[in-house]
Design a protein around this motif. Structure first.
Motif, PDB file in Angstrom:
ATOM      1  N   GLU A 173      98.435  31.740  45.434  1.00 19.23           N
ATOM      2  CA  GLU A 173      98.692  31.240  44.064  1.00 19.23           C
ATOM      3  C   GLU A 173      97.771  31.910  43.046  1.00 19.23           C
ATOM      4  O   GLU A 173      98.189  32.182  41.919  1.00 19.23           O
ATOM      5  CB  GLU A 173      98.578  29.710  44.012  1.00 19.23           C
ATOM      6  N   ASN A 174      96.539  32.218  43.433  1.00 21.88           N
ATOM      7  CA  ASN A 174      95.622  32.858  42.482  1.00 21.88           C
ATOM      8  C   ASN A 174      96.052  34.294  42.164  1.00 21.88           C
ATOM      9  O   ASN A 174      96.001  34.720  41.009  1.00 21.88           O
ATOM     10  CB  ASN A 174      94.194  32.846  43.033  1.00 21.88           C
ATOM     11  N   ILE A 175      96.484  35.018  43.201  1.00 23.27           N
ATOM     12  CA  ILE A 175      96.927  36.406  42.987  1.00 23.27           C
ATOM     13  C   ILE A 175      98.160  36.422  42.077  1.00 23.27           C
ATOM     14  O   ILE A 175      98.300  37.269  41.194  1.00 23.27           O
ATOM     15  CB  ILE A 175      97.214  37.105  44.349  1.00 23.27           C
ATOM     16  N   LYS A 176      99.026  35.464  42.279  1.00 22.09           N
ATOM     17  CA  LYS A 176     100.224  35.345  41.429  1.00 22.09           C
ATOM     18  C   LYS A 176      99.813  35.201  39.959  1.00 22.09           C
ATOM     19  O   LYS A 176     100.366  35.835  39.066  1.00 22.09           O
ATOM     20  CB  LYS A 176     100.999  34.100  41.853  1.00 22.09           C
ATOM     21  N   VAL A 190      89.142  42.995  50.453  1.00 21.14           N
ATOM     22  CA  VAL A 190      88.641  41.718  50.966  1.00 21.14           C
ATOM     23  C   VAL A 190      87.580  42.023  52.018  1.00 21.14           C
ATOM     24  O   VAL A 190      87.806  42.875  52.894  1.00 21.14           O
ATOM     25  CB  VAL A 190      89.786  40.876  51.586  1.00 21.14           C
ATOM     26  N   ILE A 191      86.440  41.390  51.893  1.00 17.68           N
ATOM     27  CA  ILE A 191      85.379  41.583  52.890  1.00 17.68           C
ATOM     28  C   ILE A 191      85.101  40.233  53.550  1.00 17.68           C
ATOM     29  O   ILE A 191      84.645  39.291  52.901  1.00 17.68           O
ATOM     30  CB  ILE A 191      84.089  42.158  52.273  1.00 17.68           C
ATOM     31  N   GLU A 207      99.776  43.290  44.827  1.00 16.74           N
ATOM     32  CA  GLU A 207     101.140  43.020  45.288  1.00 16.74           C
ATOM     33  C   GLU A 207     101.222  42.718  46.787  1.00 16.74           C
ATOM     34  O   GLU A 207     102.058  41.931  47.216  1.00 16.74           O
ATOM     35  CB  GLU A 207     102.008  44.233  44.960  1.00 16.74           C
ATOM     36  N   ASN A 208     100.355  43.358  47.596  1.00 18.75           N
ATOM     37  CA  ASN A 208     100.551  43.194  49.049  1.00 18.75           C
ATOM     38  C   ASN A 208      99.394  42.531  49.797  1.00 18.75           C
ATOM     39  O   ASN A 208      99.488  42.307  51.003  1.00 18.75           O
ATOM     40  CB  ASN A 208     100.907  44.541  49.694  1.00 18.75           C
ATOM     41  N   ILE A 209      98.307  42.189  49.107  1.00 18.53           N
ATOM     42  CA  ILE A 209      97.114  41.717  49.833  1.00 18.53           C
ATOM     43  C   ILE A 209      97.369  40.397  50.577  1.00 18.53           C
ATOM     44  O   ILE A 209      96.818  40.157  51.655  1.00 18.53           O
ATOM     45  CB  ILE A 209      95.866  41.622  48.888  1.00 18.53           C
ATOM     46  N   THR A 210      98.246  39.559  50.032  1.00 13.39           N
ATOM     47  CA  THR A 210      98.463  38.249  50.666  1.00 13.39           C
ATOM     48  C   THR A 210      99.268  38.369  51.967  1.00 13.39           C
ATOM     49  O   THR A 210      99.350  37.408  52.730  1.00 13.39           O
ATOM     50  CB  THR A 210      99.179  37.269  49.712  1.00 13.39           C
TER      51      THR A 210
END
Ligand SMILES: C[S@@+](CC[C@H](N)C(=O)[O-])C[C@H]1O[C@@H](n2cnc3c(N)ncnc32)[C@H](O)[C@@H]1O
Length: 237
Positions: A173-176, A190-191, A207-210
């Motif tokens: 939801e945050n990335i959105k 992401v670490i 766009e694709n991290i999730t």
């Protein structure tokens, strides 16, 4: 009677400060957190140990209990160390603990720690600022207190780099939200469990991290500095 609020650093026990070690060595009791590397406790070998690690979802009530424990210990002993992961003032609720102790007339001293927000990216070679690429960074929580009457995190940050702490649970939801203000192709890194032997680095875009396998504790770093990191990796001698 002094309570020392001490930052333990992001995980690697060698990232604790000399001042923190000296304070631990003279502690009567250590009140410590879930994220503090327990290896650091060896510096306080003569002290009593109280574990107050928090569980997600039980933050507010538990914090009051922690404050009470600190007050009791502070009244009982000359030197109490409250050891917290990273830096005590970066999403560490250190300010709340100080205010509670001061209300009871207990003096507090603060020893900063290496915050994961900067120490973790720096350790892997990801600069949060970079000349010509990023002149500013924002550190923000990905998990805002749900009991707040009004949301403070709006995700329309102007900073070139965004570093999200506690960002795994609500990543989607945050990335959105962030994609309303930033290009979906903006690079993301992401670490997970930075500076520890279990460290994992995952890269992608907004766009694709999730779609990737991501587990806490982790930092989410968003912005063109992620490309600088990749460049640094590729050019390693
Ligand atoms: C409650 S905050 C405490 C932050 C801490 N006071 C600091 O300065 O690093 C916990 C969050 O910090 C981040 N974090 C702490 N240690 C980390 C590590 N070793 N690797 C990646 N993220 C870490 C994660 O986002 C985690 O959810």
């Amino acid at each position: 009677m002094v309570v020392y609020l001490v930052g333990a650093g992001p995980g690697d026990p060698d990232l604790v400060t000399l001042k923190a070690i000296k304070t631990l060595q003279k502690a009567d009791v250590v009140v410590y957190d879930r994220l503090a590397n327990e290896e650091i406790l060896k510096y306080a070998s003569g002290a009593g140990m109280i574990y107050v690690g928090k569980r997600a979802g039980a933050h507010s009530k538990k914090q009051e209990e922690i404050n009470q424990i600190l007050i009791e210990q502070g009244k009982k002993y000359d030197s109490v160390v409250r050891l917290k992961g990273g830096d005590p003032f970066v999403f560490g609720r250190g300010g709340e603990e100080i205010l509670a102790l001061q209300e009871e007339g207990i003096p507090v001293e603060i020893i900063p720690g290496v915050t994961s927000a900067i120490g973790v990216p720096t350790t892997v070679g990801l600069p949060v600022t970079h000349r010509g690429v990023a002149t500013s960074f924002t550190v923000v929580t990905g998990h805002e207190d749900p009991t707040k009457s009004e949301k403070q995190v709006q995700w329309n940050y102007n900073a070139d780099t965004i570093v999200i702490l506690m960002g795994v649970g609500h990543l989607e939801e945050n990335i959105k939200e962030i994609m309303k203000y930033k290009d979906p192709q903006t690079p993301v890194c992401v670490i997970e469990k930075g500076t520890t032997p279990d460290e994992r680095i995952i890269t992608g875009t907004l766009e694709n991290i999730t779609q990737k396998d991501i587990n806490p504790p982790a930092l989410v770093i968003i912005g063109p500095v992620v490309d600088v990191f990749k460049d640094i990796q590729n050019k390693k001698p």
